[in-house]
Design an enzyme around this catalytic site. Structure first.
Site, PDB file in Angstrom:
ATOM      1  N   LYS A 294       0.827  -1.215   0.000  1.00  0.00           N
ATOM      2  CA  LYS A 294       0.000   0.000   0.000  1.00  0.00           C
ATOM      3  C   LYS A 294       0.859   1.262   0.000  1.00  0.00           C
ATOM      4  O   LYS A 294       0.616   2.173  -0.780  1.00  0.00           O
ATOM      5  CB  LYS A 294      -0.917   0.039   1.235  1.00  0.00           C
TER       6      LYS A 294
ATOM      7  N   ARG B 190      -9.592   1.755   8.944  1.00  0.00           N
ATOM      8  CA  ARG B 190      -9.140   0.397   9.215  1.00  0.00           C
ATOM      9  C   ARG B 190     -10.184  -0.412   9.964  1.00  0.00           C
ATOM     10  O   ARG B 190      -9.931  -1.544  10.337  1.00  0.00           O
ATOM     11  CB  ARG B 190      -7.876   0.452  10.041  1.00  0.00           C
TER      12      ARG B 190
ATOM     13  N   ARG C  69      11.261  -6.307   4.467  1.00  0.00           N
ATOM     14  CA  ARG C  69      11.025  -4.892   4.155  1.00  0.00           C
ATOM     15  C   ARG C  69      12.023  -3.970   4.877  1.00  0.00           C
ATOM     16  O   ARG C  69      12.285  -4.123   6.061  1.00  0.00           O
ATOM     17  CB  ARG C  69       9.600  -4.541   4.572  1.00  0.00           C
TER      18      ARG C  69
ATOM     19  N   ARG D 175      11.113  -1.829  10.329  1.00  0.00           N
ATOM     20  CA  ARG D 175      10.112  -1.338  11.279  1.00  0.00           C
ATOM     21  C   ARG D 175       9.994  -2.279  12.469  1.00  0.00           C
ATOM     22  O   ARG D 175      10.008  -3.487  12.303  1.00  0.00           O
ATOM     23  CB  ARG D 175       8.762  -1.230  10.580  1.00  0.00           C
TER      24      ARG D 175
ATOM     25  N   ARG E  16      -0.951  -8.450  13.200  1.00  0.00           N
ATOM     26  CA  ARG E  16      -1.506  -7.413  12.318  1.00  0.00           C
ATOM     27  C   ARG E  16      -2.415  -8.038  11.257  1.00  0.00           C
ATOM     28  O   ARG E  16      -3.432  -7.457  10.869  1.00  0.00           O
ATOM     29  CB  ARG E  16      -0.370  -6.610  11.658  1.00  0.00           C
TER      30      ARG E  16
END
Ligand code: AMP
Length: 217
Positions: free
Chosen positions: A13, A88, A127, A161, A172
Site C-alpha cells: 500500500k 481500518r 522490508r 520497522r 496485524r
C-alpha cells in the site's frame, strides 16, 4: 480524486500510494506514517499510539479519526487525497463518510490490493524503509538497494520497522481480517470497490491500479 487504499499489511500500500499520489497529483495520507512521525517527535499522540503499534493492534478510534480529519483538512488535500491505512475498521469508515459529507464531498473509489497470505509474510520480513522518507521502500531480497542499508534515492539509512517482526505481523494480519476486511463489503455496497492483484513488479501494479481507477474529472 478521493481514494481509499485497502489491503493486508505487506500488500504494498505504501509503495503504491507514493506512485499513485504522484501520478494523480494528490497527497498521500498514511495514518501509519503520521503515527510514526509523532512517535519520533515524542508528541503525546505518539506516546499514546506507540504501545498499540508495538503490539500490532489498532490505535483507538478517538485518537486516529481526529488525526486523519486534521490531515484531510490541510490545504494540499483540498482537491483530493489518497488514504493509506485509514479507515481500518467500520467505525472509522463511517466517520470518514461523515467527515466528507459535512464538506459536501464523497469518495471516488476504494482500491483493494489483493495478495496471498504467504507472500505477505515474505514481503514484510524483508522490508526495509528509509529513515528520511518512508515512501522509499526496499526489500532485502526482492528489491535490494545498491549499497546495503543505504537508500538509493536519497542516501538515508534503511531500517526495519519495529512492528515488522514475524510475531507482530501475524497479529496485524489477524487484526486485518477481523477489523479491516469488513470495510470492503461496506464500500462494495456503495459500489466503490476496485480490486486488483498486487503481485508482480511495482510498476506493473501501479499501471494496473491506474487502469482500474475511474477516469479523473
Ligand atoms: P501501517 O503503517 O499502515 O502499516 O500502520 C502501522 C500501525 O499503525 C498499525 O499496525 C496500527 O497499529 C497503527 N495504525 C495505522 N493506521 C491506523 C488506523 N487507521 N487505525 C488504527 N491504527 C492505525
Amino acid at each position: 480524486m478521493r481514494i481509499v487504499l485497502v489491503g493486508p499489511p505487506g500488500a504494498g500500500k505504501g509503495t503504491q500510494a507514493a506512485y499513485l499520489a504522484k501520478n494523480l497529483a494528490i497527497p498521500h495520507i498514511s495514518t501509519g506514517d503520521l503515527f510514526r512521525a509523532n512517535i519520533s517527535q515524542g508528541t503525546p499522540l505518539g506516546q499514546k499510539a506507540q504501545e498499540y503499534m508495538r503490539a500490532g493492534q489498532l490505535v483507538p478510534d478517538e485518537v486516529t479519526i481526529g488525526m486523519a480529519k486534521d490531515r484531510m483538512h490541510q490545504p494540499d488535500a483540498e482537491n483530493g487525497f489518497l488514504l493509506d491505512g485509514f479507515p481500518r475498521n467500520l467505525a472509522q469508515a463511517e466517520a470518514l463518510d461523515e467527515i466528507l459529507k459535512a464538506d459536501g464531498l464523497k469518495l471516488d473509489a476504494v482500491l483493494d490490493l489483493e495478495v496471498p497470505e504467504d507472500e505477505v509474510v515474505k514481503r514484510i520480513a524483508g522490508r526495509r524503509i528509509c529513515r528520511k522518507d518512508s515512501s522509499h521502500v526496499f526489500h532485502a531480497i526482492y528489491n535490494q538497494p545498491a549499497a546495503e542499508g543505504v537508500c538509493d534515492t536519497c542516501g538515508g539509512e534503511l531500517y526495519q520497522r519495529e512492528d515488522d517482526s514475524e510475531e507482530t505481523v501475524r497479529k496485524r494480519l489477524e487484526v486485518y481480517h477481523s477489523e479491516t476486511e469488513p470495510i470492503i463489503d461496506y464500500y462494495k455496497a456503495q459500489g466503490l470497490v476496485v480490486t486488483i492483484s498486487a503481485l508482480g513488479k511495482v510498476a506493473e501494479v501501479t499501471q494496473r491500479a491506474m487502469d482500474a481507477l475511474p477516469a479523473r474529472d
